[in-house]
Write a protein that holds these residues in place. Structure first.
Motif, mmCIF file in Angstrom:
data_model
loop_
_atom_site.group_PDB
_atom_site.id
_atom_site.type_symbol
_atom_site.label_atom_id
_atom_site.label_comp_id
_atom_site.label_asym_id
_atom_site.label_seq_id
_atom_site.Cartn_x
_atom_site.Cartn_y
_atom_site.Cartn_z
ATOM 1 N N ALA A 76 3.208 2.886 -4.486
ATOM 2 C CA ALA A 76 3.030 4.265 -4.953
ATOM 3 C C ALA A 76 4.253 4.772 -5.707
ATOM 4 N N GLY A 77 5.020 3.859 -6.287
ATOM 5 C CA GLY A 77 6.141 4.259 -7.127
ATOM 6 C C GLY A 77 5.662 4.721 -8.489
ATOM 7 N N ASN A 78 6.561 4.744 -9.447
ATOM 8 C CA ASN A 78 6.199 5.270 -10.774
ATOM 9 C C ASN A 78 5.079 4.492 -11.431
ATOM 10 N N VAL A 79 5.160 3.163 -11.408
ATOM 11 C CA VAL A 79 4.117 2.356 -12.059
ATOM 12 C C VAL A 79 2.794 2.518 -11.331
ATOM 13 N N GLY A 80 2.825 2.376 -10.004
ATOM 14 C CA GLY A 80 1.586 2.453 -9.241
ATOM 15 C C GLY A 80 0.927 3.818 -9.312
ATOM 16 N N ALA A 81 1.714 4.868 -9.130
ATOM 17 C CA ALA A 81 1.141 6.216 -9.138
ATOM 18 C C ALA A 81 0.604 6.583 -10.517
ATOM 19 N N THR A 82 1.323 6.209 -11.572
ATOM 20 C CA THR A 82 0.847 6.521 -12.924
ATOM 21 C C THR A 82 -0.415 5.734 -13.242
ATOM 22 N N THR A 83 -0.484 4.498 -12.759
ATOM 23 C CA THR A 83 -1.700 3.698 -12.938
ATOM 24 C C THR A 83 -2.874 4.353 -12.229
ATOM 25 N N ALA A 84 -2.665 4.777 -10.986
ATOM 26 C CA ALA A 84 -3.733 5.430 -10.235
ATOM 27 C C ALA A 84 -4.227 6.688 -10.952
ATOM 28 N N GLN A 85 -3.290 7.456 -11.481
ATOM 29 C CA GLN A 85 -3.681 8.672 -12.189
ATOM 30 C C GLN A 85 -4.484 8.352 -13.448
ATOM 31 N N ARG A 86 -4.034 7.350 -14.198
ATOM 32 C CA ARG A 86 -4.765 6.974 -15.419
ATOM 33 C C ARG A 86 -6.177 6.469 -15.083
ATOM 34 N N LEU A 87 -6.302 5.711 -14.021
ATOM 35 C CA LEU A 87 -7.621 5.218 -13.617
ATOM 36 C C LEU A 87 -8.540 6.381 -13.245
ATOM 37 N N ALA A 88 -7.989 7.338 -12.502
ATOM 38 C CA ALA A 88 -8.788 8.493 -12.104
ATOM 39 C C ALA A 88 -9.168 9.351 -13.310
ATOM 40 N N ASP A 89 -8.207 9.589 -14.197
ATOM 41 C CA ASP A 89 -8.477 10.394 -15.389
ATOM 42 C C ASP A 89 -9.562 9.759 -16.259
ATOM 43 N N ALA A 90 -9.571 8.415 -16.312
ATOM 44 C CA ALA A 90 -10.553 7.699 -17.126
ATOM 45 C C ALA A 90 -11.909 7.610 -16.433
ATOM 46 N N GLU A 91 -11.975 8.064 -15.170
ATOM 47 C CA GLU A 91 -13.217 8.029 -14.375
ATOM 48 C C GLU A 91 -13.769 6.598 -14.302
ATOM 49 N N LEU A 92 -12.850 5.642 -14.186
ATOM 50 C CA LEU A 92 -13.245 4.236 -14.160
ATOM 51 C C LEU A 92 -13.729 3.789 -12.789
ATOM 52 N N CYS A 93 -13.164 4.374 -11.720
ATOM 53 C CA CYS A 93 -13.389 3.832 -10.393
ATOM 54 C C CYS A 93 -12.857 4.803 -9.352
ATOM 55 N N ASP A 94 -13.277 4.604 -8.117
ATOM 56 C CA ASP A 94 -12.587 5.249 -7.009
ATOM 57 C C ASP A 94 -11.253 4.534 -6.817
ATOM 58 N N VAL A 95 -10.231 5.279 -6.437
ATOM 59 C CA VAL A 95 -8.876 4.725 -6.390
ATOM 60 C C VAL A 95 -8.274 4.922 -5.007
ATOM 61 N N VAL A 96 -7.687 3.858 -4.481
ATOM 62 C CA VAL A 96 -6.908 3.939 -3.246
ATOM 63 C C VAL A 96 -5.478 3.544 -3.578
ATOM 64 N N LEU A 97 -4.546 4.422 -3.270
ATOM 65 C CA LEU A 97 -3.126 4.178 -3.496
ATOM 66 C C LEU A 97 -2.490 3.873 -2.148
ATOM 67 N N ILE A 98 -1.834 2.708 -2.030
ATOM 68 C CA ILE A 98 -1.269 2.319 -0.743
ATOM 69 C C ILE A 98 0.209 1.988 -0.882
ATOM 70 N N ASP A 99 0.969 2.361 0.148
ATOM 71 C CA ASP A 99 2.407 2.120 0.155
ATOM 72 C C ASP A 99 2.865 2.031 1.610
ATOM 73 N N ILE A 100 4.041 1.471 1.833
ATOM 74 C CA ILE A 100 4.551 1.358 3.204
ATOM 75 C C ILE A 100 5.226 2.643 3.683
ATOM 76 N N ILE A 101 5.574 3.530 2.757
ATOM 77 C CA ILE A 101 6.276 4.765 3.138
ATOM 78 C C ILE A 101 5.245 5.854 3.448
ATOM 79 N N ASP A 102 5.118 6.189 4.696
ATOM 80 C CA ASP A 102 4.101 7.153 5.118
ATOM 81 C C ASP A 102 4.331 8.507 4.455
#
Length: 308
Positions: free
Chosen positions: A10-36
């Motif tokens: 869920a760092g910069n690359v992961g979070a920005t990717t998740a946002q772009r996927l959601a904005d494009a309405e491509l898929c449901d998105v799950v963002l996972i990281d070890i830092i609660d």
């Protein structure tokens, strides 16, 4: 039923990717990281943006791989970022441990997923994920060439003052200073680059493309690129989920293609719903082949160090 994509990290690359996927309405998105708290907070923030962007996808954040179950694609961005003065080789052993671990955990819950690996050093981490997952080679692919080619396209478009839509570029080999930009296969409105630009301008663009990631690291000082990488990831995920059969430069496991055997390396591939559906072999000049061989040797040195 919408496809499901998990983004690991869920760092910069992961979070920005998740946002772009959601904005494009491509898929449901799950963002996972070890830092609660980090993936949960970012995921909720993205979900709350969906009414504004008009996207009806579901976005969530978690620290539990059980929540990623049934993913169609798993994007692996987890790992230490490259910092100023740090070579990609410096990342090798730590990120090997991280990528091995997250791959096995993701596969436990999504055994039918296609893996898109982004962690650095990229080519060695693709091979790490391939070994750790036990998947067929077609279902493990690395994001590198799409990003490197995008950088080259941006530099060409700026140099000759044309739309980026008119520019196509090809970059092969490992994702690092030994990458192999191919001006002969790069075009402006279909015109080969050597017929459109001076040799001096081409040489300058080729060198800047090779150092593109390092240039951004030098500016940021405490981080690395994430806007362009995330855009490149989404182009790959889009090609997979929509079964586009799109030819893109990606890192794939080679078994004799381009004279390279038993190694993950950047080459043009046909990307579709089953992953890497074909490696596209293009004819290289002796100098281009020699450059690719050097790039492959540099990647093989890394894979041998970590035993993959």
């Amino acid at each position: 039923m919408r496809p499901k994509v998990t983004v690991v990290g869920a760092g910069n690359v992961g979070a920005t990717t998740a946002q772009r996927l959601a904005d494009a309405e491509l898929c449901d998105v799950v963002l996972i990281d070890i830092i609660d708290g980090i993936p949960q907070g970012k995921g909720l923030d993205m979900l709350e943006a969906c009414p504004v962007t008009g996207s009806d996808v579901q976005v969530s954040g978690t620290c539990d791989y059980a929540d990623t179950a049934g993913s169609d694609v798993v994007v692996i961005t987890a790992g230490l970022p490259r910092k100023a003065g740090m070579s990609r080789d410096d990342l090798l052993r730590k990120n090997y441990q991280i990528v091995s671990s997250v791959t096995r955990q993701a596969m436990e819950h999504s055994p039918d997923a296609i893996l898109v690996v982004v962690s650095n050093p990229l080519d060695a981490m693709v091979q790490t994920a391939l070994r750790a997952s036990g998947l067929p080679k077609a279902r493990v692919v690395g994001m590198a060439g799409v990003l490197d080619s995008a950088r080259m396209r941006a530099f060409i478009a700026a140099e000759v003052n044309v739309s980026v839509d008119n520019v196509h570029a090809f970059v092969l080999g490992g994702h690092g200073d030994d990458m192999v930009p191919l001006p002969r296969y790069s075009t402006v409105a279909g015109i080969p680059l050597p017929d459109f630009m001076s040799e001096e301008a081409i040489a300058r663009i080729v060198e800047r493309t090779r150092k593109g990631g390092g240039e951004i690291v030098a500016y940021l000082k405490t981080g690395s690129a994430y806007y362009a990488p995330s855009a490149a990831i989404v182009e790959m995920v889009d090609a997979i989920l929509k079964d586009k059969k799109k030819i893109l430069p990606c890192t794939a496991y080679l078994e004799g293609e381009y004279g390279v055997d038993g190694l993950s390396l950047g080459v043009p591939v046909k990307l579709g719903r089953s992953g890497v559906e074909e490696v596209i072999e293009i004819k290289l000049t002796p100098d281009e082949q020699a450059a690719l061989d050097r790039s492959a040797a540099a990647v093989r040195e890394l894979t041998e160090k970590i035993g993959v």
